[in-house]
Scaffold this motif. Sequence first.
Motif, PDB file in Angstrom:
ATOM      1  N   UNK A 179     -23.723  25.343  12.497  1.00  0.00           N
ATOM      2  CA  UNK A 179     -22.315  25.161  12.825  1.00  0.00           C
ATOM      3  C   UNK A 179     -21.513  24.605  11.652  1.00  0.00           C
ATOM      4  N   UNK A 216     -19.329  29.362  16.697  1.00  0.00           N
ATOM      5  CA  UNK A 216     -18.875  27.994  16.932  1.00  0.00           C
ATOM      6  C   UNK A 216     -18.368  27.390  15.626  1.00  0.00           C
ATOM      7  N   UNK A 267     -14.724  25.754  14.903  1.00  0.00           N
ATOM      8  CA  UNK A 267     -14.465  24.447  14.288  1.00  0.00           C
ATOM      9  C   UNK A 267     -13.516  24.606  13.098  1.00  0.00           C
ATOM     10  N   UNK A 324     -24.784  27.426  23.626  1.00  0.00           N
ATOM     11  CA  UNK A 324     -23.704  27.013  22.728  1.00  0.00           C
ATOM     12  C   UNK A 324     -22.381  27.634  23.148  1.00  0.00           C
ATOM     13  N   UNK A 353     -20.737  25.621  25.659  1.00  0.00           N
ATOM     14  CA  UNK A 353     -20.648  24.200  25.320  1.00  0.00           C
ATOM     15  C   UNK A 353     -19.371  23.920  24.553  1.00  0.00           C
ATOM     16  N   UNK A 354     -18.986  24.864  23.721  1.00  0.00           N
ATOM     17  CA  UNK A 354     -17.844  24.637  22.849  1.00  0.00           C
ATOM     18  C   UNK A 354     -16.539  24.730  23.638  1.00  0.00           C
ATOM     19  N   UNK A 355     -15.454  24.443  22.925  1.00  0.00           N
ATOM     20  CA  UNK A 355     -14.160  24.427  23.598  1.00  0.00           C
ATOM     21  C   UNK A 355     -13.108  24.999  22.669  1.00  0.00           C
ATOM     22  N   UNK A 391     -21.839  16.800  27.848  1.00  0.00           N
ATOM     23  CA  UNK A 391     -20.875  17.870  27.598  1.00  0.00           C
ATOM     24  C   UNK A 391     -20.140  18.214  28.901  1.00  0.00           C
ATOM     25  N   UNK A 444     -23.164  18.610  18.635  1.00  0.00           N
ATOM     26  CA  UNK A 444     -22.243  18.915  17.536  1.00  0.00           C
ATOM     27  C   UNK A 444     -21.477  20.203  17.799  1.00  0.00           C
ATOM     28  N   UNK A 445     -21.801  20.828  18.912  1.00  0.00           N
ATOM     29  CA  UNK A 445     -21.145  22.090  19.240  1.00  0.00           C
ATOM     30  C   UNK A 445     -19.845  21.832  19.975  1.00  0.00           C
ATOM     31  N   UNK A 446     -19.845  20.808  20.802  1.00  0.00           N
ATOM     32  CA  UNK A 446     -18.687  20.551  21.650  1.00  0.00           C
ATOM     33  C   UNK A 446     -17.545  19.940  20.838  1.00  0.00           C
ATOM     34  N   UNK A 447     -16.437  19.762  21.518  1.00  0.00           N
ATOM     35  CA  UNK A 447     -15.254  19.258  20.823  1.00  0.00           C
ATOM     36  C   UNK A 447     -14.504  18.301  21.730  1.00  0.00           C
ATOM     37  N   UNK A 501     -16.926  16.035  18.987  1.00  0.00           N
ATOM     38  CA  UNK A 501     -18.381  15.950  18.907  1.00  0.00           C
ATOM     39  C   UNK A 501     -18.890  14.680  19.575  1.00  0.00           C
ATOM     40  N   UNK A 508     -17.500  11.481  17.739  1.00  0.00           N
ATOM     41  CA  UNK A 508     -16.100  11.338  18.143  1.00  0.00           C
ATOM     42  C   UNK A 508     -15.857  10.953  19.596  1.00  0.00           C
TER      43      UNK A 508
END
Lengths: 333, 333
Positions: free
Chosen positions: A226, A253, A257, A280, A283-285, B253, B282-285, B287, B329
Motif C-alpha cells: 500500500x 488501495x 491513499x 482489503x 476495508x478501505x474508504x 475497522x 494500514x488499509x483503512x482510513x 490508519x 491515526x
Amino acid sequence: MNIYDIAELAGVSIATVSRVVNDSPMVSEKTKQRVRKVMEENDYTPNVFARGLGLNSMKTVGLMCPDIADAYMARAVAYLEQNLKEHGYNCILYCSGYDIEERHVAVHSILQKRIDALVLIGSSYAEDDENSEKVEYIREAAKQVPVFMMNGCIQGENIYCALCNDFQAAYMAVTELLQSGREEVLFLSDSHSYSATQKLRGYKQALKDAGLSVKDSMCVYVENKIDKARDLLLSRNDLMFDAVFATEDGLAVGALKYAKKRNLSVPRDISIIGYNNSELSVCCDPELSTVDSRGDRLCKIIIDSMMLRLKNREIRSKVYANGFLIRRETTDF
Amino acid sequence: MNIYDIAELAGVSIATVSRVVNDSPMVSEKTKQRVRKVMEENDYTPNVFARGLGLNSMKTVGLMCPDIADAYMARAVAYLEQNLKEHGYNCILYCSGYDIEERHVAVHSILQKRIDALVLIGSSYAEDDENSEKVEYIREAAKQVPVFMMNGCIQGENIYCALCNDFQAAYMAVTELLQSGREEVLFLSDSHSYSATQKLRGYKQALKDAGLSVKDSMCVYVENKIDKARDLLLSRNDLMFDAVFATEDGLAVGALKYAKKRNLSVPRDISIIGYNNSELSVCCDPELSTVDSRGDRLCKIIIDSMMLRLKNREIRSKVYANGFLIRRETTDF
DNA sequence: CTGAAAGCGCTAACAC
DNA sequence: GTGTTAGCGCTTTCAG
C-alpha cells in the motif's frame, strides 16, 4: 502396536487384519467385528510409512505457492486443503518464494516427499512466452507426478491448468471505466507474471477498441504494498490520469491513499478498480470496486480434475473461468 | 531407481550407499565420490517411505490452525514453514475449523501421518479455565508427539506454549486511552478464547486502576467481519462510548466504518485501537492504532524450542512475549 | 572401511 | 473366507 499384535490378539492372521483395515468385502462380518474391536481397544493406527512403502503413496498432495501470507494464495490454500481432505488427501505446504533458484530446490524438495500430485498456486509459476525453458523444471516434475496450475499455464504432458480469463476481465473493467467518461486510465501492476501480462493486454485492447492511444508511460510497476504504491504515485508528477486500473487490491488501495493525499475525491475526480476481491477492498474508504478473479472456482476445477486424473481418467489440460466486476464506491458508472 | 541399483552400478553394497546418503564418516572419500557420482548421474532420490519406516520419521511437522485464510494465522504459517524447512522439516497443513468435533478428527487424522511435532496456531485451542477436559484430546496427542501452542496454553506433559501477554498489552492500550481523556471505552471482541479472555481481563483491570467502574454492557461480541461489526454498532443505540478497544483489527475497522456512518470524527470524537497489526490496519482510513501481538516472535520461540526438544533437550513449557502498541491515526494520545 | 542380513509394518498374490 | 509369504527400499547391527 502393529498389525502382528492385532492379529494375535484377535486370533487371526495379519492378512485378515489388513483386509479389515482396508474394508475388504472378503471378510466375514463376524471376524470384521472382532478385529475392529481389538483395534479400537488398543487404538491401533496403521503405520503410514509401511503402507506408503507398499503402495507408493501416502495420500498427500503438495501445495506450493510463493507466499502463504498473501491473501489470494491463503484463500486458495484454505479451499484446496478443505476439499482435499474430504477426498482423503492431506497437504504438504511449501512456500517457494519468487526467486527461480529457490523454486528449483522447492520443487525438487517437495517431490522427494513422493506426493500424489502437485499444485502450483499463482500465476508467477506460469510460462513466460519468451523463454519456455525457464519453466523446464516444472515439466521435469510433471514426469513424476501430475501438476496442476492455479491461474497459470504451462504446456506439457501431465500438466493441467485452471485460469481466470484475466484478459477478458481487464478488458471489461477498463472498458467500463472508459464508458463512464474516463479518458486517462493508469495501469498499475506489481509484476510481469503471465496473469499480469494478460491484464495488460486486456487494458490495451480496451483502449484501442475505444479509439484511444496506448501510452507505455501509463503502465506503472511497483511492489504490491500500500505505502509503496501511494508513494510512487505521489512522486510521479508527470503522470496525468483520471482513473486507475490496478492488478492487485493492495495497489488500488495505494492509489486510494494517493488520491486522499492529493485531495482528489474518489470517484468524482478519479476512479479506481482493484483486483481479487480481497478483504482489503472492503476495508478501505471508500470501498473498492474490484475484479473477482474466481479463486474458488479455479480451486474447485483443480480438485475435480485431480480426482479424475488420479483415477487415470482423461481430463482437459486447460480450463478458463471468467472474472467479473464488483462495483463499489471507487467507481461511478 | 533404488538403493540396490545404485549399489550395483557403483560396485559397492547397499550399506555403503546408505552410508553415503547419510554422509557417514566411515566411508573412504574415494568410494564416497564414486557413489555420489552414480547417484547424480541417475538422479537417485532415496525413498522417503522406506526411510520413514526404518527411522519412524519422515521429517515433517504438523501445522494446525482453524483457518489459514485468517491473516494472523497465515503469517504464522508462513514464518513457521520458512524456518522449519531450513531445519530440514516439511509441513503438513491442516485447517481444523473452530468446531470441537472437527478438531478431534483433525488431531486424530494428522497424527496418523506420524509427524515429528504438532503446532497448534491460535488461542482458540487454548485451555478453557472452566472445563479442562475439553482439551483432553490435545493432552492425548501429546503422548505421541510434542505439541507446541502458539498463543495458547495447555498444562500438560510434552506440551509447550508460547504466548503473547495479551493481558499486559490490553491493559496498556486501554490505559493509554484513558489517560488521553477517554471515559467510556467499549470492549469489542469476537470470541471467548483464552486470548480474548486475557484481553478482557486487561481491559477491566485498566478501568479499575483508573478508578472507573466496569460495565458488562460495554463488552460486546460479534463475528470478526468488518460489516458485521459496523452493523452491530449501528444497531446498538443504547451504547455510549468515546473509544473502542477491539481484539481484532477487523473489528476495529468495523468500528471505524460505524464512526464514519455516524459522522463521528476519528480520533476527535472517538478513539479506536485494533489488535494484530495486520494489513487491514494500514488499509483503512484513517490508519489504525493497533497492538502488535508478536506473531513472529512467538513463531521463533516455537521453532527454537522444537529443535531442542527434538534433540531431547529440556525446554521451558511456557514462554511469554510482551505486545506493544503501534500508534497511528485512530488514536490521539 | 565394507558387506551380509535382519528387520521396519504393511499389501497382495497365491494357496487352501 | 482365511492364512502364508514374498516383496516394498531403507537403516543398522554385526562380522570381517
